[in-house]
Motif scaffolding. Structure first.
Motif, PDB file in Angstrom:
ATOM      1  N   CYS A 174     -31.815 -30.954   3.290  1.00  0.00           N
ATOM      2  CA  CYS A 174     -32.303 -32.289   3.479  1.00  0.00           C
ATOM      3  C   CYS A 174     -32.924 -32.429   4.874  1.00  0.00           C
ATOM      4  N   THR A 175     -34.050 -33.022   4.896  1.00  0.00           N
ATOM      5  CA  THR A 175     -35.088 -32.843   6.013  1.00  0.00           C
ATOM      6  C   THR A 175     -35.328 -34.158   6.698  1.00  0.00           C
ATOM      7  N   HIS A 176     -35.005 -34.565   7.865  1.00  0.00           N
ATOM      8  CA  HIS A 176     -35.714 -35.753   8.568  1.00  0.00           C
ATOM      9  C   HIS A 176     -35.759 -35.559  10.057  1.00  0.00           C
ATOM     10  N   GLU A 206     -35.025 -20.249  -3.470  1.00  0.00           N
ATOM     11  CA  GLU A 206     -35.954 -21.246  -3.776  1.00  0.00           C
ATOM     12  C   GLU A 206     -35.403 -22.523  -3.125  1.00  0.00           C
ATOM     13  N   VAL A 207     -36.140 -23.226  -2.312  1.00  0.00           N
ATOM     14  CA  VAL A 207     -35.871 -24.176  -1.661  1.00  0.00           C
ATOM     15  C   VAL A 207     -36.334 -25.514  -2.182  1.00  0.00           C
ATOM     16  N   VAL A 208     -35.659 -26.487  -2.237  1.00  0.00           N
ATOM     17  CA  VAL A 208     -36.060 -27.809  -2.667  1.00  0.00           C
ATOM     18  C   VAL A 208     -35.736 -28.776  -1.609  1.00  0.00           C
ATOM     19  N   GLU A 209     -36.740 -29.329  -0.965  1.00  0.00           N
ATOM     20  CA  GLU A 209     -36.574 -30.337   0.304  1.00  0.00           C
ATOM     21  C   GLU A 209     -36.361 -31.782  -0.168  1.00  0.00           C
ATOM     22  N   VAL A 210     -35.623 -32.488   0.447  1.00  0.00           N
ATOM     23  CA  VAL A 210     -35.559 -33.770   0.508  1.00  0.00           C
ATOM     24  C   VAL A 210     -35.914 -34.274   1.559  1.00  0.00           C
ATOM     25  N   LYS A 211     -36.855 -34.988   1.881  1.00  0.00           N
ATOM     26  CA  LYS A 211     -37.315 -35.790   3.158  1.00  0.00           C
ATOM     27  C   LYS A 211     -37.299 -37.108   3.203  1.00  0.00           C
ATOM     28  N   ALA A 212     -36.643 -37.482   4.675  1.00  0.00           N
ATOM     29  CA  ALA A 212     -36.786 -38.765   4.784  1.00  0.00           C
ATOM     30  C   ALA A 212     -37.445 -38.990   6.097  1.00  0.00           C
ATOM     31  N   GLN A 259     -34.982 -41.816  10.635  1.00  0.00           N
ATOM     32  CA  GLN A 259     -34.215 -42.553   9.722  1.00  0.00           C
ATOM     33  C   GLN A 259     -33.146 -41.568   9.160  1.00  0.00           C
ATOM     34  N   PRO A 260     -31.969 -42.043   8.669  1.00  0.00           N
ATOM     35  CA  PRO A 260     -31.082 -41.255   8.054  1.00  0.00           C
ATOM     36  C   PRO A 260     -31.425 -40.787   6.510  1.00  0.00           C
ATOM     37  N   LEU A 261     -30.722 -39.936   6.090  1.00  0.00           N
ATOM     38  CA  LEU A 261     -31.025 -39.252   4.456  1.00  0.00           C
ATOM     39  C   LEU A 261     -30.372 -40.598   3.578  1.00  0.00           C
ATOM     40  N   ASP A 262     -31.063 -40.645   2.474  1.00  0.00           N
ATOM     41  CA  ASP A 262     -30.598 -41.506   1.378  1.00  0.00           C
ATOM     42  C   ASP A 262     -29.724 -40.925   0.486  1.00  0.00           C
ATOM     43  N   PRO A 263     -28.527 -40.996   0.243  1.00  0.00           N
ATOM     44  CA  PRO A 263     -27.665 -39.864  -0.506  1.00  0.00           C
ATOM     45  C   PRO A 263     -28.289 -40.208  -2.005  1.00  0.00           C
ATOM     46  N   GLU A 264     -28.670 -41.356  -2.538  1.00  0.00           N
ATOM     47  CA  GLU A 264     -29.313 -41.504  -3.699  1.00  0.00           C
ATOM     48  C   GLU A 264     -30.358 -40.684  -3.923  1.00  0.00           C
ATOM     49  N   LYS A 265     -31.350 -40.578  -3.027  1.00  0.00           N
ATOM     50  CA  LYS A 265     -32.578 -39.779  -3.163  1.00  0.00           C
ATOM     51  C   LYS A 265     -32.083 -38.234  -3.155  1.00  0.00           C
ATOM     52  N   VAL A 266     -31.241 -37.945  -2.471  1.00  0.00           N
ATOM     53  CA  VAL A 266     -30.484 -36.565  -2.278  1.00  0.00           C
ATOM     54  C   VAL A 266     -30.172 -36.240  -3.724  1.00  0.00           C
ATOM     55  N   ALA A 267     -29.384 -37.199  -4.422  1.00  0.00           N
ATOM     56  CA  ALA A 267     -28.874 -36.711  -5.891  1.00  0.00           C
ATOM     57  C   ALA A 267     -30.039 -36.703  -6.745  1.00  0.00           C
ATOM     58  N   PRO A 276     -20.772 -39.297   1.938  1.00  0.00           N
ATOM     59  CA  PRO A 276     -21.233 -39.284   0.439  1.00  0.00           C
ATOM     60  C   PRO A 276     -21.657 -37.879   0.119  1.00  0.00           C
ATOM     61  N   PHE A 277     -21.879 -36.799   0.972  1.00  0.00           N
ATOM     62  CA  PHE A 277     -22.370 -35.717   0.279  1.00  0.00           C
ATOM     63  C   PHE A 277     -21.535 -34.599  -0.472  1.00  0.00           C
ATOM     64  N   ARG A 278     -20.413 -34.882  -0.244  1.00  0.00           N
ATOM     65  CA  ARG A 278     -19.419 -33.752  -0.935  1.00  0.00           C
ATOM     66  C   ARG A 278     -19.452 -34.218  -2.488  1.00  0.00           C
TER      67      ARG A 278
END
Length: 356
Positions: free
Chosen positions: A78-80, A97-103, A107-115, A143-145
């Motif tokens: 997760c990257t913000h 193999e890296v999959v990045e989730v960017k915000a 701003q904080p991360l959106d857990p739904e977008k991470v999922a 939320p991340f566990r």
């Protein structure tokens, strides 16, 4: 009053200046054990594998990714801000193999977008920054566990700017591995990286198919030195650990709740004063990081010129912006021994002068 290092108390400097003894001396081994116990207390964990890595916070980051990832593993990062991006880079260098989730920055991360970003896939690790030093955002870990469990992942957290400044509670949030540094809210000189790994994370380390690429950061070897076996691995930075011991003692003597309250209360006072000067705070109050405040640079004001004025005239350092905020914001730290009413008064009066 930049993003670190913070002021170091005289007690810590005296402890670090004590006579050097051997890294297997019984007195030093006692100091090591006490440091481990105190690091556990600050992290809020019972993890056996808790110790300070000989190196800065970035060495703590390298240690976790080098031990938890093997070539071909998938990592959801997760990257913000700068330090989420650095985690992604370190993971790639481990062959993952890296999959990045960017915000958006600030701003904080959106857990739904991470999922959603990892939907239908399994990952070795899910990693995020608890306190993003480049933006002043505090990320809720709660939320991340569950998201990590959905993807069969270990949960990894960067706690460099939150350690000893805001509650972390690794065990309560189910964080499997965390790293920090000594130079921010802990108020010790830079050079050590407190880390902690759950038993689940250590099972992963022990089950590796390939040797850890870094001999120096191999946790299986370090566990033999920091554990009961006391097998020689490297010459530990004895005096730095003396300083760490004293810094941790000061934190626990103040009390964690009192320390967290001090950072939150004085941060609020600083931010009220900054708004009183007409300055904008780009990060919303709901996820603003108490030990570090992002401050918008007013139109027509030169970033470097203002910071140079503060340093030359008042001996006051504040940080410039990074990444998306380069040239657009300052970063003001209220960390550990630098989190006092005196620091706030100096900062506000000096800024008022510089901006006039």
């Amino acid at each position: 009053m930049g993003p670190g290092p913070s002021d170091v108390p005289s007690q810590v400097l005296r402890a670090q200046g004590a006579p050097t003894i051997g890294h297997l001396d019984p007195e030093f081994l006692r100091c090591m054990d006490e440091c481990r116990a105190m690091i556990r207390a600050v992290y809020g964990t019972e993890n056996t594998m808790t110790l300070p890595i000989s190196g800065t916070g970035s060495a703590g980051m390298e240690t976790l990714f080098a031990n938890l990832l093997e070539p071909g593993d998938a990592a959801l990062i997760c990257t913000h801000g700068v330090f989420g991006g650095r985690m992604a880079e370190v993971a790639r260098r481990q062959g993952a193999e890296v999959v990045e989730v960017k915000a958006p920055w600030g701003q904080p991360l959106d857990p739904e977008k991470v999922a959603a970003a990892g939907a239908g896939r399994r990952f070795r690790v899910l990693a995020l920054v608890h306190a993003e030093t480049s933006t002043g955002v505090l990320q809720d870990l709660a939320p991340f566990r569950a998201i990590a469990d959905e993807h069969g992942a270990l949960l990894v957290a960067d706690c460099v700017t939150s350690f000893a400044g805001v509650p972390i509670e690794l065990d309560r949030h189910g964080v499997d591995a965390a790293y920090s540094g000594t130079q921010k809210c802990l108020s010790a000189p830079p050079g050590l990286a407190p880390i902690s790994l759950s038993e689940r994370a250590m099972e992963r380390v022990r089950a590796r198919e390939h040797e850890v690429r870094s001999w120096y950061l191999d946790l299986r070897l370090l566990a033999r030195y920091w554990g009961d076996e006391r097998a020689y691995h490297h010459t530990a930075p004895v005096n730095a650990i003396f300083g760490l011991h004293e810094a941790l003692r000061l934190v626990l003597t103040e009390g964690l709740e009192a320390r967290y309250e001090r950072h939150a209360r004085l941060s609020g006072e600083l931010q009220a004063g900054l708004r009183g000067l007409g300055l904008e705070l780009p990060v919303a109050e709901t996820h603003r990081l108490p030990p570090l405040t992002l401050v918008g640079i007013p139109d027509g004001k030169d970033d470097k010129q203002v910071r140079r004025h503060l340093l030359d005239r008042y001996g006051l350092e504040i940080g410039g912006g990074l990444g998306d905020f380069a040239g657009k914001a300052w970063r003001i730290g209220l960390m550990g021994a630098s989190c006092t009413p005196r620091h706030i008064a100096l900062c506000l009066s000096a800024l008022e002068d510089a901006l006039s």
